[in-house]
Design a protein around this motif. Sequence first.
Motif, mmCIF file in Angstrom:
data_model
loop_
_atom_site.group_PDB
_atom_site.id
_atom_site.type_symbol
_atom_site.label_atom_id
_atom_site.label_comp_id
_atom_site.label_asym_id
_atom_site.label_seq_id
_atom_site.Cartn_x
_atom_site.Cartn_y
_atom_site.Cartn_z
ATOM 1 N N PHE A 19 78.005 98.414 -11.343
ATOM 2 C CA PHE A 19 76.838 97.842 -12.012
ATOM 3 C C PHE A 19 77.161 96.461 -12.600
ATOM 4 O O PHE A 19 76.298 95.582 -12.633
ATOM 5 C CB PHE A 19 76.331 98.785 -13.106
ATOM 6 N N THR A 20 78.397 96.290 -13.046
ATOM 7 C CA THR A 20 78.774 94.967 -13.552
ATOM 8 C C THR A 20 78.707 93.914 -12.449
ATOM 9 O O THR A 20 78.154 92.820 -12.635
ATOM 10 C CB THR A 20 80.191 95.026 -14.131
ATOM 11 N N VAL A 21 79.259 94.269 -11.284
ATOM 12 C CA VAL A 21 79.220 93.334 -10.157
ATOM 13 C C VAL A 21 77.789 93.109 -9.689
ATOM 14 O O VAL A 21 77.385 91.977 -9.371
ATOM 15 C CB VAL A 21 80.105 93.852 -9.012
ATOM 16 N N ALA A 22 77.008 94.203 -9.639
ATOM 17 C CA ALA A 22 75.621 94.073 -9.194
ATOM 18 C C ALA A 22 74.823 93.172 -10.139
ATOM 19 O O ALA A 22 74.079 92.280 -9.693
ATOM 20 C CB ALA A 22 74.978 95.451 -9.098
ATOM 21 N N ILE A 23 74.996 93.382 -11.436
ATOM 22 C CA ILE A 23 74.275 92.543 -12.399
ATOM 23 C C ILE A 23 74.766 91.102 -12.306
ATOM 24 O O ILE A 23 73.976 90.150 -12.375
ATOM 25 C CB ILE A 23 74.479 93.099 -13.820
ATOM 26 N N SER A 24 76.088 90.967 -12.132
ATOM 27 C CA SER A 24 76.628 89.608 -11.986
ATOM 28 C C SER A 24 76.063 88.936 -10.747
ATOM 29 O O SER A 24 75.722 87.744 -10.769
ATOM 30 C CB SER A 24 78.153 89.659 -11.906
ATOM 31 N N TYR A 25 75.963 89.731 -9.672
ATOM 32 C CA TYR A 25 75.435 89.162 -8.429
ATOM 33 C C TYR A 25 73.991 88.715 -8.590
ATOM 34 O O TYR A 25 73.604 87.606 -8.195
ATOM 35 C CB TYR A 25 75.546 90.186 -7.310
ATOM 36 N N VAL A 26 73.174 89.581 -9.225
ATOM 37 C CA VAL A 26 71.765 89.225 -9.437
ATOM 38 C C VAL A 26 71.656 88.016 -10.361
ATOM 39 O O VAL A 26 70.898 87.074 -10.107
ATOM 40 C CB VAL A 26 70.999 90.433 -10.012
ATOM 41 N N TYR A 27 72.462 88.034 -11.434
ATOM 42 C CA TYR A 27 72.398 86.916 -12.386
ATOM 43 C C TYR A 27 72.884 85.622 -11.742
ATOM 44 O O TYR A 27 72.255 84.572 -11.857
ATOM 45 C CB TYR A 27 73.242 87.252 -13.610
ATOM 46 N N LEU A 28 74.021 85.717 -11.026
ATOM 47 C CA LEU A 28 74.550 84.516 -10.379
ATOM 48 C C LEU A 28 73.609 84.013 -9.284
ATOM 49 O O LEU A 28 73.468 82.803 -9.071
ATOM 50 C CB LEU A 28 75.934 84.810 -9.781
ATOM 51 N N GLY A 29 72.956 84.987 -8.576
ATOM 52 C CA GLY A 29 71.999 84.582 -7.560
ATOM 53 C C GLY A 29 70.845 83.793 -8.161
ATOM 54 O O GLY A 29 70.421 82.753 -7.632
ATOM 55 N N GLY A 30 70.346 84.282 -9.283
ATOM 56 C CA GLY A 30 69.256 83.579 -9.960
ATOM 57 C C GLY A 30 69.694 82.225 -10.454
ATOM 58 O O GLY A 30 68.990 81.212 -10.309
ATOM 59 N N GLN A 31 70.885 82.212 -11.081
ATOM 60 C CA GLN A 31 71.401 80.938 -11.561
ATOM 61 C C GLN A 31 71.672 79.963 -10.411
ATOM 62 O O GLN A 31 71.395 78.768 -10.498
ATOM 63 C CB GLN A 31 72.694 81.168 -12.356
ATOM 64 N N LEU A 32 72.216 80.520 -9.314
ATOM 65 C CA LEU A 32 72.483 79.678 -8.141
ATOM 66 C C LEU A 32 71.198 79.088 -7.576
ATOM 67 O O LEU A 32 71.139 77.901 -7.233
ATOM 68 C CB LEU A 32 73.214 80.523 -7.085
ATOM 69 N N ARG A 33 70.189 79.929 -7.494
ATOM 70 C CA ARG A 33 68.905 79.454 -6.959
ATOM 71 C C ARG A 33 68.343 78.339 -7.848
ATOM 72 O O ARG A 33 67.842 77.311 -7.361
ATOM 73 C CB ARG A 33 67.923 80.616 -6.870
ATOM 74 N N THR A 34 68.435 78.551 -9.139
ATOM 75 C CA THR A 34 67.916 77.537 -10.062
ATOM 76 C C THR A 34 68.705 76.237 -9.963
ATOM 77 O O THR A 34 68.130 75.133 -9.882
ATOM 78 C CB THR A 34 67.965 78.076 -11.499
ATOM 79 N N LEU A 35 70.050 76.374 -9.975
ATOM 80 C CA LEU A 35 70.885 75.173 -9.888
ATOM 81 C C LEU A 35 70.700 74.456 -8.556
ATOM 82 O O LEU A 35 70.621 73.214 -8.496
ATOM 83 C CB LEU A 35 72.364 75.560 -10.074
ATOM 84 N N PHE A 36 70.624 75.223 -7.499
ATOM 85 C CA PHE A 36 70.468 74.617 -6.176
ATOM 86 C C PHE A 36 69.113 73.917 -6.056
ATOM 87 O O PHE A 36 69.002 72.800 -5.538
ATOM 88 C CB PHE A 36 70.616 75.697 -5.112
ATOM 89 N N GLY A 175 81.323 87.667 -0.692
ATOM 90 C CA GLY A 175 82.691 88.003 -0.287
ATOM 91 C C GLY A 175 83.623 88.080 -1.480
ATOM 92 O O GLY A 175 84.432 89.015 -1.609
ATOM 93 N N ALA A 176 83.497 87.088 -2.341
ATOM 94 C CA ALA A 176 84.351 87.092 -3.534
ATOM 95 C C ALA A 176 84.052 88.300 -4.422
ATOM 96 O O ALA A 176 84.966 88.951 -4.939
ATOM 97 C CB ALA A 176 84.151 85.790 -4.307
ATOM 98 N N LEU A 177 82.747 88.594 -4.578
ATOM 99 C CA LEU A 177 82.386 89.748 -5.403
ATOM 100 C C LEU A 177 82.836 91.055 -4.764
ATOM 101 O O LEU A 177 83.233 92.006 -5.461
ATOM 102 C CB LEU A 177 80.871 89.764 -5.637
ATOM 103 N N PHE A 178 82.765 91.148 -3.435
ATOM 104 C CA PHE A 178 83.198 92.372 -2.744
ATOM 105 C C PHE A 178 84.673 92.641 -2.991
ATOM 106 O O PHE A 178 85.078 93.752 -3.332
ATOM 107 C CB PHE A 178 82.926 92.251 -1.248
ATOM 108 N N TRP A 179 85.500 91.610 -2.804
ATOM 109 C CA TRP A 179 86.926 91.794 -3.025
ATOM 110 C C TRP A 179 87.217 92.069 -4.491
ATOM 111 O O TRP A 179 88.113 92.854 -4.827
ATOM 112 C CB TRP A 179 87.701 90.576 -2.541
ATOM 113 N N SER A 180 86.427 91.444 -5.361
ATOM 114 C CA SER A 180 86.604 91.740 -6.791
ATOM 115 C C SER A 180 86.267 93.196 -7.085
ATOM 116 O O SER A 180 86.981 93.881 -7.835
ATOM 117 C CB SER A 180 85.709 90.812 -7.628
ATOM 118 N N LEU A 181 85.175 93.674 -6.480
ATOM 119 C CA LEU A 181 84.781 95.075 -6.678
ATOM 120 C C LEU A 181 85.838 96.013 -6.124
ATOM 121 O O LEU A 181 86.218 97.009 -6.772
ATOM 122 C CB LEU A 181 83.428 95.319 -6.010
#
Length: 598
Positions: A19-36, A175-181
């Motif tokens: 759940f930590t990785v999933a939340i991080s992924y969703v949060y980073l995805g949102g942040q990435l979309r905004t920054l991009f 990929g980075a999150l997968f290996w981290s998980l």
Amino acid sequence: MKSSVSFRLGLVFGVVIFFTVAISYVYLGGQLRTLFYDGIKNEIYKELELNRQLLDTRPEDWSDIRQSDQWADDVGAALEVRVTLISLSGEVIGDSYIGADRLSIVENHIRRPEVQGALTSGFGESTRFSETIGEQMLYVAVPLGTREPYAVLRFAKPLHDIRLLEAELRKGIEGALFWSLLLSLVFGAMTAFLLAGPLRRIAAAADHFVHGDFSARLNIRRNDEIGQLARAFNFMSEEMKRMNQQEEWFKAVFSSIREAIIVTNPRGGIVLANPAACRLFGLEPGDVRPERPGRRLTNPQLQELFERVNRSNAPVIKKEMQVMTERGERVLKTSAVPVIKDGYSEGTVFVLNDITRLRTLERIRRDFVSSVSHELRTPLTSIRGYTETLLEGAIDDREHAMHFLSIIHKESEQLTALINDVLDLSRIESGRIEYRFEPLGVGDVVHATVKLFRTALDKKQIELDLRIPDNLAKVFADRNYLEIVVRNLLDNAIKYVTDTNGRIRITAYAAGDMVKLEVEDNGAGIPRKDLDRIFERFYRVDKARSRDMGGTGLGLSIVKHIVLAHKGNVEVRSRLNLGSTFTVSLPAASGDQLKQGA
């Protein structure tokens, strides 16, 4: 299915990490979309500003729409964006995606949000679906002209391209999150396994602990919480071992106490009772367990005593009461002490001492003394009276003197018989007699006894019928005391049959592993109400007649005690005026006893 601690800890770690990785992924995805998105928008804005500065004044050749459209096509190709030139009236005068010959049919853009923003505030943007291109687009627009706007320059970039770039970037992040998980799960499982090792040892020791084995010890040398738990467990094990030993001692002492002990709760339910109390009141051990109290005694006197002690919170010391129990009516000496804690009653401890036998012995002693005194008084009174008469001069009257002396002699014989019976009964009851057991034929004892009473039988003309088989099994008994039994039974039968048609039948027969001897007569019989007391000391059905016949009232009591000492039994059947039958049952001699006698 039983799961281990390490599995559950690993599962918890995995779920938390997932759940930590999933939340991080969703949060980073949102942040990435905004920054991009913001980066693309800023880049387009910078390009817009650069071109606006180059187009500070309207080019002369833009009077021809083909020239302005060509400019838009060149810039769009160079920057890889859609470039649109819009007049202040909203007409499109150039578009890098639309040919010059088609610009006339393009919808007026004056109402577009980005155009309105550019004209009103100097900058406009919008994200929407383009009907012209048929694709979701990001629009950014600025006005052209420093002093006075003459047109609006708009750059647009398809969001599809942005999503492609975002997708490429997301792949790297995923990929980075997968290996981290994966690494987190591996390290989490290893951590859970290492943590579960001491816990498994604690659980194994606890399992021994639950099954009563307090010898297990934990050798965990750690200063963390698990080490503290292990030390606490070792301490608790020592304490439980000591308490279990004390409980066994208390249980042994509690069970060995002869007095009945009952512990009740404040509601009167029995929570504890020792074996003596269970036997006395017919309680089952399962009914008095502390974890399920509630069993009550049905005796109203004890219930009233329980309630009175609970109400008053005052001890009751040595209160005697008669109580009906599983063993019949008993006399109990009761002591009750309430257990008071913080001013409230937590229950009551009752100690019930069964003094029935003591009170019975006291009653028997009183009755015995009274009976002996009464039995002695009558003959002594006669002896004293006739002796005084003789001393006063009747001794000179030979005829009356002989009569008085015969009465004195008869009464002295009665006293002698009474004293001998009392002494015999005393020795028998005290258990100090040493019986000399040997295999005996009942017929031999009966024939020997009959010879002693032949004169009395002939005098009363009694018909005697002996029915004793020659092959009857022998009994293991003391000859002298067995003769006393037969003599007392035959003597009673002779006394209570009539002088004219008296009949006595003595029968012996085998009944299983017992030999039974019956003495039956056709005498006066015994009333039904007296049958239960016929073997008591000094008990006589007809006291006057029995005393006249020389009876002491102890013969049947002596018979009973001798038979019981031989592990036998004596019974009586009788009907008034129809006679009585006394039956003595004695164990037949075993093979070893017969060899011992031989």
